[in-house]
Design an enzyme around this catalytic site. Sequence first.
Site, PDB file in Angstrom:
ATOM      1  N   CYS A  69       1.001  -1.053   0.073  1.00  0.00           N
ATOM      2  CA  CYS A  69       0.029   0.046  -0.103  1.00  0.00           C
ATOM      3  C   CYS A  69       0.949   1.226  -0.154  1.00  0.00           C
ATOM      4  O   CYS A  69       1.989   1.202   0.149  1.00  0.00           O
ATOM      5  CB  CYS A  69      -1.057  -0.019   1.116  1.00  0.00           C
ATOM      6  SG  CYS A  69      -0.112   0.391   2.642  1.00  0.00           S
ATOM      7  N   ASP A  71      17.833  33.821 -22.580  1.00  0.00           N
ATOM      8  CA  ASP A  71      16.588  33.608 -21.840  1.00  0.00           C
ATOM      9  C   ASP A  71      16.463  32.650 -20.340  1.00  0.00           C
ATOM     10  O   ASP A  71      15.594  32.729 -19.831  1.00  0.00           O
ATOM     11  CB  ASP A  71      15.503  32.650 -22.816  1.00  0.00           C
ATOM     12  CG  ASP A  71      15.233  33.356 -24.061  1.00  0.00           C
ATOM     13  OD1 ASP A  71      14.925  34.491 -24.071  1.00  0.00           O
ATOM     14  OD2 ASP A  71      14.920  32.640 -24.948  1.00  0.00           O
ATOM     15  N   ASP A 106       9.741  34.874 -25.309  1.00  0.00           N
ATOM     16  CA  ASP A 106      10.702  35.343 -26.194  1.00  0.00           C
ATOM     17  C   ASP A 106      10.405  35.339 -27.577  1.00  0.00           C
ATOM     18  O   ASP A 106       9.258  34.755 -27.995  1.00  0.00           O
ATOM     19  CB  ASP A 106      12.004  34.394 -25.954  1.00  0.00           C
ATOM     20  CG  ASP A 106      13.073  34.683 -27.049  1.00  0.00           C
ATOM     21  OD1 ASP A 106      13.430  36.075 -26.979  1.00  0.00           O
ATOM     22  OD2 ASP A 106      13.608  33.961 -27.762  1.00  0.00           O
ATOM     23  N   CYS A 117       3.450   1.696   2.849  1.00  0.00           N
ATOM     24  CA  CYS A 117       4.858   1.039   2.642  1.00  0.00           C
ATOM     25  C   CYS A 117       5.889   2.102   1.798  1.00  0.00           C
ATOM     26  O   CYS A 117       6.733   1.862   2.146  1.00  0.00           O
ATOM     27  CB  CYS A 117       4.539  -0.139   1.690  1.00  0.00           C
ATOM     28  SG  CYS A 117       3.413  -1.503   2.416  1.00  0.00           S
ATOM     29  N   ASP A 136      14.158  29.998 -25.682  1.00  0.00           N
ATOM     30  CA  ASP A 136      14.984  28.753 -26.220  1.00  0.00           C
ATOM     31  C   ASP A 136      16.359  29.179 -26.056  1.00  0.00           C
ATOM     32  O   ASP A 136      17.181  28.234 -26.488  1.00  0.00           O
ATOM     33  CB  ASP A 136      14.493  28.574 -27.665  1.00  0.00           C
ATOM     34  CG  ASP A 136      15.063  29.678 -28.699  1.00  0.00           C
ATOM     35  OD1 ASP A 136      15.278  30.848 -28.328  1.00  0.00           O
ATOM     36  OD2 ASP A 136      15.632  29.219 -29.681  1.00  0.00           O
TER      37      ASP A 136
END
Length: 770
Positions: A26, A669, A461, A29, A665
């Site tokens: 369960c 940035d 951006d 655990c 990207d």
Amino acid sequence: METKSIHKELNTANKEITLDLFGMTCANCALRIEKGLNKEDGIEEARVNFARETAYVKYRVNLQKDTILEKVKSLGYSASEHSAENKSKSEDKHKAELNKLKQRLLLSAALSLPLLYTMVSHVSFLSFLPLPPILMHPWFQFLLASPIQFWIGFPFILGAYRALRNGSSNMDVLVVMGTSAAYFYSLGFSIIEGYNQSDIFFLNSFEHYEHLSKGHTVFPALYYETSAVLLTIILVGKWIETLVRGKSSQAIEALFNLKAPRALIKKQDSWVEVPSEFIKVKDLIMVKAGEKIPTDSLVMEGNSSVDESMLTGESLPVDKKKDSLVLGGTINGSGTLILEAQKVGSETLLASIIRTIEDAQGSKAPLQKIADKISGIFVPIVISISILDFFIWFLFLEPGNIPGALEKAIAILVIACPCALGLATPVSLLVGTGKAASKGILFRNAESLELASSIQTIAFDKTGTLTEGRPFVVNYLTNTEGAKIHNFLQIVASLESGSEHPLGKALLTYAQQQSLGLLPFQDIQIESGGGLSGRIEDWKAMVGKLTYLEVYGNSFDEKLKDQASIWEKNGCTVFYAIISKENEIQQGIFAMEDKLKPGSIQAIQDLKQMGIEPILLTGDNLVTAQKIAEEVGIDTVYSSLNPLDKQNWIRKFQAQNRKIAMAGDGINDAPALASADLGIAMGKGTDVAIEAAGVVLVKGDLERLVDVIRISKNTVRNIRQNFFWALGYNALGIPIAGIGLLAPWLSGAAMAFSSISVVLNALSLNLKKD
């Protein structure tokens, strides 16, 4: 453009390992293993995922792996290192556990069925059914119930012992307490009554039990059937839960199955088939039509179209020719390709995607941490309520009626289910991250998935995010003439060959189109978001924004500045260049354009319809930025920003208590991506941007960004539904059981159903359209 690796670099001071765990019954655990590992000296962090039965451990370099495995073993479980090589062994072990569970279930069902049949005597509308006297014999019931209690139920006993030994409690404790109370109460009365009737060793005939079929009771009520049927129903629930839970990880299993098992590589003058794990960088590989591409490679010969949908979400095949990059796990179309291996093994994009998904599924969302706290105190509270309820019935409501009070107490113990609470988050995360991966979206961790659902503003951006990131030179003007024009272009292009900026690459391509060779550069200095400077032979050169050049005391030709303004009004990005030696100075300007990505306009419209405000943060000039913003439908524009300016604007929005994401990207940035509540990186961007982000769009398609928000909202909504069900079920079920409206075996069925319902609800995420 090369697709960058997306996996995290390991901290040199620590090591990481992922374990496959065995023996958990369960969610508590999982909590126990996690707490035990986190207490171990040398372990910096441990996270256990019950739904995937794995553990992620970050540990110091001086700690041995065997020590970690032994710690898990000391907690009462077993573990092995999770890897592609060990994957089949782990699967076999899990299958063996599942088969063992199935065998226990079938035997338990066979033994408990006669005991279940005896319950017809408690139901008035079934009283017409025949009830063989032997079924009511205490020692016959004892013989049926004992194997279920001690052999079939042994894993529950063992789990309860492990929990109590480690100072915690779990579902096993509740099950063992409930079934043991019923079993030993019945055994005690069997011995007492058997002795009184001289029947303790089965010496008496069965004649007096025949009265039972005529409605005469000569033996007190026993609860062997309660313990036996209860354990059987719990096993049924566990069996169904395990099967259904397995479906929640189908997405990552599908990614594992993308790997090509074998490859055709060139050895001297012949082609030899070898297992794909033996491929080395620079090996030549032949891939025929319809075959899987075995590893990330470069096309050396041939033309074909490749299905990349399984990795990037791109529905249409992508044309490939000489020098094109192809990805391992994708499927070759109609032509034969000769490839040169570029990345192998754990360095491929497919391996990185799998690793990223496993990291995300092994991490914990903030909602899960709340569930962990509740689960930690849940069982002791339930036990206390059960004991209190027993004494209320025994002392006040039905004084002296031990069987009745015991039945209510057992019902409370059994109906309480911490498993549903523990499964509420991880199973939904398994399905949500798997669905995202199938669309080319990688959540780096569970927190990112949860955060995406609450985003109010997304900052974009421009270059490489809204646009394709492949700018090209459309105009060029200098204050020189004749041969000096080509000399100027050659020097500026040579300087830009030391830069990774898209505008620099565009200028480099333009110079190559003019058949100009490159000169060696030296002393390159790059100012992120500004420009770069350096030396080319005897020339000092500077390229970048006008403000960058002016900071260093350069005054620019007014005619060039006027022409630059005209280009900018037409939507071009303009950058400036100046070269000088001794008393000679040459200046020039370059106009660049970059196409919008397909789907950018639709993505911005969809985000606005979802109530999310898009804004533009760009290093470009205001005129160019506004033109791009108008095209895509962005109303708020901040231009001429350097990386720190972008980061500061992100913080200003956060200071207004707005949840903001940043989509970018490039290296410039990275600060904004790291500072935003959620960083979203384009998969074809720089490694720095990807490392700073919480979400990666493998293909860099902005339409996938809309899917990020939708999948996140659906997953978080699903988790909250699971929480509502799990908590509501216990809040309602415990009082109903406590007032005696539920028999223990019905409580067991309800408990099993609660866990199954949570898993099924999580799987319903696959049915939602994003």
